[in-house]
Design a protein around this motif. Structure first.
Motif, PDB file in Angstrom:
ATOM      1  N   TYR A 226     105.233 111.198  87.369  1.00 54.36           N
ATOM      2  CA  TYR A 226     104.199 112.071  86.820  1.00 54.36           C
ATOM      3  C   TYR A 226     103.480 111.379  85.662  1.00 54.36           C
ATOM      4  O   TYR A 226     102.279 111.571  85.467  1.00 54.36           O
ATOM      5  CB  TYR A 226     104.810 113.387  86.345  1.00 54.36           C
ATOM      6  CG  TYR A 226     103.809 114.518  86.282  1.00 54.36           C
ATOM      7  CD1 TYR A 226     103.458 115.211  87.435  1.00 54.36           C
ATOM      8  CD2 TYR A 226     103.210 114.879  85.079  1.00 54.36           C
ATOM      9  CE1 TYR A 226     102.534 116.243  87.389  1.00 54.36           C
ATOM     10  CE2 TYR A 226     102.291 115.904  85.016  1.00 54.36           C
ATOM     11  CZ  TYR A 226     101.948 116.587  86.179  1.00 54.36           C
ATOM     12  OH  TYR A 226     101.028 117.607  86.128  1.00 54.36           O
ATOM     13  N   LYS A 230     100.791 111.238  88.179  1.00 54.00           N
ATOM     14  CA  LYS A 230     101.036 112.641  88.532  1.00 54.00           C
ATOM     15  C   LYS A 230     101.667 112.788  89.918  1.00 54.00           C
ATOM     16  O   LYS A 230     101.531 113.825  90.572  1.00 54.00           O
ATOM     17  CB  LYS A 230      99.743 113.461  88.455  1.00 54.00           C
ATOM     18  CG  LYS A 230      99.148 113.490  87.061  1.00 54.00           C
ATOM     19  CD  LYS A 230      98.012 114.481  86.957  1.00 54.00           C
ATOM     20  CE  LYS A 230      97.392 114.452  85.571  1.00 54.00           C
ATOM     21  NZ  LYS A 230      98.337 114.803  84.506  1.00 54.00           N
ATOM     22  N   ARG A 232     101.162 111.093  92.844  1.00 47.46           N
ATOM     23  CA  ARG A 232     100.250 111.067  93.996  1.00 47.46           C
ATOM     24  C   ARG A 232     100.052 109.633  94.483  1.00 47.46           C
ATOM     25  O   ARG A 232     100.579 108.697  93.915  1.00 47.46           O
ATOM     26  CB  ARG A 232      98.901 111.686  93.591  1.00 47.46           C
ATOM     27  CG  ARG A 232      99.011 113.156  93.207  1.00 47.46           C
ATOM     28  CD  ARG A 232      97.757 113.665  92.533  1.00 47.46           C
ATOM     29  NE  ARG A 232      97.917 115.059  92.080  1.00 47.46           N
ATOM     30  CZ  ARG A 232      97.080 115.670  91.268  1.00 47.46           C
ATOM     31  NH1 ARG A 232      96.013 115.043  90.804  1.00 47.46           N
ATOM     32  NH2 ARG A 232      97.303 116.929  90.909  1.00 47.46           N
ATOM     33  N   GLU A 244     103.982 121.376  91.390  1.00 49.64           N
ATOM     34  CA  GLU A 244     102.572 121.609  91.710  1.00 49.64           C
ATOM     35  C   GLU A 244     102.354 122.978  92.349  1.00 49.64           C
ATOM     36  O   GLU A 244     101.353 123.640  92.084  1.00 49.64           O
ATOM     37  CB  GLU A 244     102.060 120.521  92.650  1.00 49.64           C
ATOM     38  CG  GLU A 244     101.805 119.184  91.965  1.00 49.64           C
ATOM     39  CD  GLU A 244     101.201 118.179  92.920  1.00 49.64           C
ATOM     40  OE1 GLU A 244     101.223 118.428  94.153  1.00 49.64           O
ATOM     41  OE2 GLU A 244     100.724 117.132  92.453  1.00 49.64           O
ATOM     42  N   GLY A 248     101.437 124.994  89.266  1.00 47.47           N
ATOM     43  CA  GLY A 248     100.040 124.617  89.397  1.00 47.47           C
ATOM     44  C   GLY A 248      99.114 125.795  89.610  1.00 47.47           C
ATOM     45  O   GLY A 248      99.524 126.967  89.619  1.00 47.47           O
TER      46      GLY A 248
END
Length: 283
Positions: A226, A230, A232, A244, A248
């Motif tokens: 992260y 983050k 991804r 998330e 999120g």
């Protein structure tokens, strides 16, 4: 044992069990129950059964990438980082010169959080200002390339894990009866044979602790990826997907709980399988 002693034991155990149920098993069972619902945390809870799990497997592409990365993480820590930690512990147990210095150097990363390790990884692997590219003259995008970033991040995580495992095994080695090694040497065993046939079997309780720690470290990994991007672009992990979806903007609490339940099953699967085999051997 007096009545007062029994009361103290009852109260102490009762408080510990109550805290465990309230803070650990309560939220765990709640997550399992919520995984069968469609709930955003505000509106009414809508029970959907196994629909969330179906959507995870069939309609949520990041899920399988995250499962693969978590299993890769576990294999990397278990098959590479943990044996290296054991190796360093064995070497330091020989009372080498400057062993205290080596021990401190190897243990230093353990006091850092994985988020800090993530920032350090950026300083090392960044394509623009990273130390690795500056020293080698390469222009590789270590953290931006999905085929590479998971591996370099696992190396960074292993840097911390090795020191942790080393300290645990070193403590276990210090507790081994020296007479066992002496008896093995008298019987003609070399150092490798004495370690694997005499010393290592006595470390079985330590092995259980290390296994549990390794599984937990691999499956709870979150902050390091992260901090980098983050979680991804090749660094998807189940813990990131849980966060998330629950925290999120989507507020898909039921869906996020389903991912958390999958993570729970994977972690329990490894630990229960190993402990079952261990107890069978002990009988």
């Amino acid at each position: 044992m007096t009545a007062k002693d029994k009361l103290l034991i009852f109260v102490g155990l009762g408080l510990a069990i109550a805290a465990d149920l309230l803070l650990i098993w309560g939220p765990t069972l709640a997550s399992v129950g919520l995984s069968a619902t469609d709930w955003d945390g505000i509106s009414a809870i809508n029970v959907v059964g196994a629909e969330n799990y179906h959507d995870l497997a069939a309609e949520y592409p990041p899920f399988w990438s995250a499962v693969t990365n978590n299993l890769l993480w576990l294999a990397f820590l278990g098959l590479i980082a943990t044996p290296l930690g054991l190796l360093f512990a064995v070497l330091l147990d020989r009372r080498l010169r400057f062993s205290r210095v080596y021990q401190s150097a190897l243990y230093t990363p353990v006091v850092l959080s994985l988020a800090v390790v993530g920032f350090i990884a950026q300083l090392v692997y960044s394509s623009d200002y990273g130390v690795l590219n500056a020293v080698t003259g390469l222009t590789t995008d270590w953290l931006g390339d999905p085929s590479l970033n998971i591996w370099v991040v696992m190396v960074a995580a292993a840097w911390r894990h090795i020191g942790y495992v080393m300290i645990i095994y070193l403590a276990g080695l210090k507790a081994v009866d020296p007479s066992l090694k002496e008896a093995a040497a008298i019987d003609g065993a070399n150092e490798a044979q004495a370690f694997f046939r005499v010393v290592f079997p006595t470390l079985r309780p330590i092995n259980v602790i290390v296994l549990v720690i390794t599984v937990i470290e691999a499956l709870r990994a979150f902050d390091i990826v992260y901090a980098i991007n983050k979680g991804r672009n090749g660094l998807e992990l189940l813990s990131v997907l849980v966060t998330e979806n629950i925290v999120g903007e989507a507020s898909r609490i039921g869906f996020g709980s389903a991912i958390a339940t999958v993570l729970l099953v994977i972690s329990l699967g490894f630990i229960v399988t190993y402990l079952t085999q261990l107890f069978r051997e002990s009988r």
